[in-house]
Motif scaffolding. Structure first.
Motif, PDB file in Angstrom:
ATOM      1  N   ARG A 115      -7.589  15.765  -4.416  1.00  0.00           N
ATOM      2  CA  ARG A 115      -6.398  15.145  -3.892  1.00  0.00           C
ATOM      3  C   ARG A 115      -5.792  14.542  -4.853  1.00  0.00           C
ATOM      4  N   VAL A 116      -4.376  14.706  -4.551  1.00  0.00           N
ATOM      5  CA  VAL A 116      -3.343  14.017  -5.778  1.00  0.00           C
ATOM      6  C   VAL A 116      -2.417  12.942  -5.030  1.00  0.00           C
ATOM      7  N   MET A 117      -2.178  11.954  -5.861  1.00  0.00           N
ATOM      8  CA  MET A 117      -0.992  11.163  -5.289  1.00  0.00           C
ATOM      9  C   MET A 117      -0.069  11.085  -6.363  1.00  0.00           C
ATOM     10  N   LEU A 169      -0.097   1.224  -5.580  1.00  0.00           N
ATOM     11  CA  LEU A 169       0.665   0.981  -6.755  1.00  0.00           C
ATOM     12  C   LEU A 169       1.573   2.208  -7.502  1.00  0.00           C
ATOM     13  N   SER A 170       1.172   3.514  -7.479  1.00  0.00           N
ATOM     14  CA  SER A 170       2.029   4.482  -8.105  1.00  0.00           C
ATOM     15  C   SER A 170       2.774   5.135  -6.993  1.00  0.00           C
ATOM     16  N   GLY A 171       2.131   5.704  -6.022  1.00  0.00           N
ATOM     17  CA  GLY A 171       2.806   6.449  -5.033  1.00  0.00           C
ATOM     18  C   GLY A 171       3.993   5.773  -4.488  1.00  0.00           C
ATOM     19  N   SER A 172       3.759   4.748  -3.933  1.00  0.00           N
ATOM     20  CA  SER A 172       4.928   3.680  -3.551  1.00  0.00           C
ATOM     21  C   SER A 172       5.677   3.111  -4.505  1.00  0.00           C
ATOM     22  N   GLY A 173       4.976   2.879  -5.680  1.00  0.00           N
ATOM     23  CA  GLY A 173       5.549   2.050  -6.837  1.00  0.00           C
ATOM     24  C   GLY A 173       7.317   2.010  -7.015  1.00  0.00           C
ATOM     25  N   PRO A 174       7.509   3.425  -7.011  1.00  0.00           N
ATOM     26  CA  PRO A 174       9.105   3.373  -7.469  1.00  0.00           C
ATOM     27  C   PRO A 174       9.991   2.730  -6.491  1.00  0.00           C
ATOM     28  N   ALA A 175       9.394   2.582  -5.129  1.00  0.00           N
ATOM     29  CA  ALA A 175      10.238   2.120  -4.018  1.00  0.00           C
ATOM     30  C   ALA A 175      10.557   0.578  -4.554  1.00  0.00           C
TER      31      ALA A 175
END
Ligand SMILES: NC(=O)C1=CN([C@@H]2O[C@H](COP(=O)(O)OP(=O)(O)OC[C@H]3O[C@@H](n4cnc5c(N)ncnc54)[C@H](OP(=O)(O)O)[C@@H]3O)[C@@H](O)[C@H]2O)C=CC1
Ligand SMILES: O=C(O)[C@@H]1CCC=N1
Length: 269
Positions: A115-117, A169-175
């Motif tokens: 599994r990768v995010m 934190l990270s997958g959504s973070g850029p948004a």
């Protein structure tokens, strides 16, 4: 012989990964992609020179499959793949929320699952890809996964129990950062700056702050203190941020994203 990698579901993140792999030097002879709509397949073929195949063909001929469809589409995709997928093929899922057990239950041959995010800055080789092994995934499978994701940014291995938090934190973070830039650009307009100048000032402040955070080794509090002069401008802004509960809002926002990732575990709605 080179390993063949197929990207199944070449939407925003799937295409970002595909473009990153090509930039990193993967031969298009070793890449396959699948798409739901013929016009999308045609666009990918034209843009990248990659072969587009059906999901069943990808299952038969790729050594590694990167599944990048929405969590809600994953069960249907797996039922297409399962009858054709040899048990030694590595399955990498980029889907938010969906646990490795979801794949293992639907791939009874015992395929290794990782599994990768990732996040969208893989487009500029500044991604973060958070990686967890499923039950049948070995060190070799993790290394094969890292070989795909490392050229497009950083990678971090975590226990799967931390993936929902990492997604928030990270997958959504850029948004969140784009949201802040948008809001601060509006503030610039209010203060009388032209929109393009306000945008450039805030984006450069973001880049400068990000590089200092990454390269100085300093705690963010120290970096903020260095900007905050006694009786100066910054402390007035910080007081407003605290008064309006921005810290609380951010904690609540990331908690909500984590909770949504947990809800997506079922692969429904
Ligand atoms: N966007 C992001 O920043 C990130 C997304 N993710 C994860 O990546 C996954 C995809 O998200 P995102 O790229 O944003 O979504 P998109 O909707 O842009 O991409 C999903 C793609 O999958 C295609 N698709 C759906 N079902 C099938 C199928 N059976 N066979 C082939 N293709 C199929 C869709 O086709 P169609 O165009 O016809 O709908 C679409 O192109 C999600 O699971 C998400 O959680 C992970 C990290 C970051
Ligand atoms: O919003 C989403 O569900 C996906 C997962 C992480 C980033 N985008």
């Amino acid at each position: 012989m080179a390993q063949k990698v197929a990207v199944l579901g070449t939407g925003k993140i799937g295409e970002a990964l595909l473009s990153g792999m090509i930039r990193a030097g993967w031969s298009t002879d070793d890449l396959l992609v699948t798409a739901r709509r013929p016009e999308r397949a045609e666009a990918l073929r034209a843009r990248y020179g990659v072969e587009t195949v059906t999901n069943a063909e990808a299952a038969k001929s790729a050594d590694t499959l990167i599944l990048a469809v929405k969590p809600q589409d994953m069960a249907a995709l797996l039922s297409e793949l399962a009858p054709h997928l040899p048990a030694d093929r590595l399955v990498i899922s980029a889907a938010a929320g969906v646990p490795t057990s979801f794949f293992e239950e639907r791939l009874p041959g015992g395929n290794p699952v990782v599994r990768v995010m990732p996040n969208t800055p893989v487009l500029v080789d500044e991604g973060m890809s958070v990686i967890s092994a499923g039950t049948h995934a070995t060190e070799d499978h993790l290394l094969r996964t890292e070989a795909i994701f490392k050229p497009v940014g950083k990678t971090l291995r975590v226990p799967e129990s931390q993936q929902d938090a990492a997604t928030a934190l990270s997958g959504s973070g850029p948004a969140y950062f784009y949201f802040l830039v948008e809001a601060m650009t509006d503030a610039g307009i209010l203060l009388g700056l032209p929109r393009d100048k306000a945008h450039d000032l805030i984006v450069q402040a973001a880049i400068g702050a990000a590089v200092m955070l990454r390269d100085s080794g300093e705690h963010p509090v120290k970096l903020r203190e260095a900007v905050t002069s006694p009786a100066g401008t910054t402390i007035n802004a910080i007081r407003e941020l605290e008064k309006h509960g921005v810290r609380h809002a951010l904690i609540a926002a990331l908690e909500a994203a984590r909770d949504r990732s947990r809800e997506l575990a079922s692969g429904e709605g």
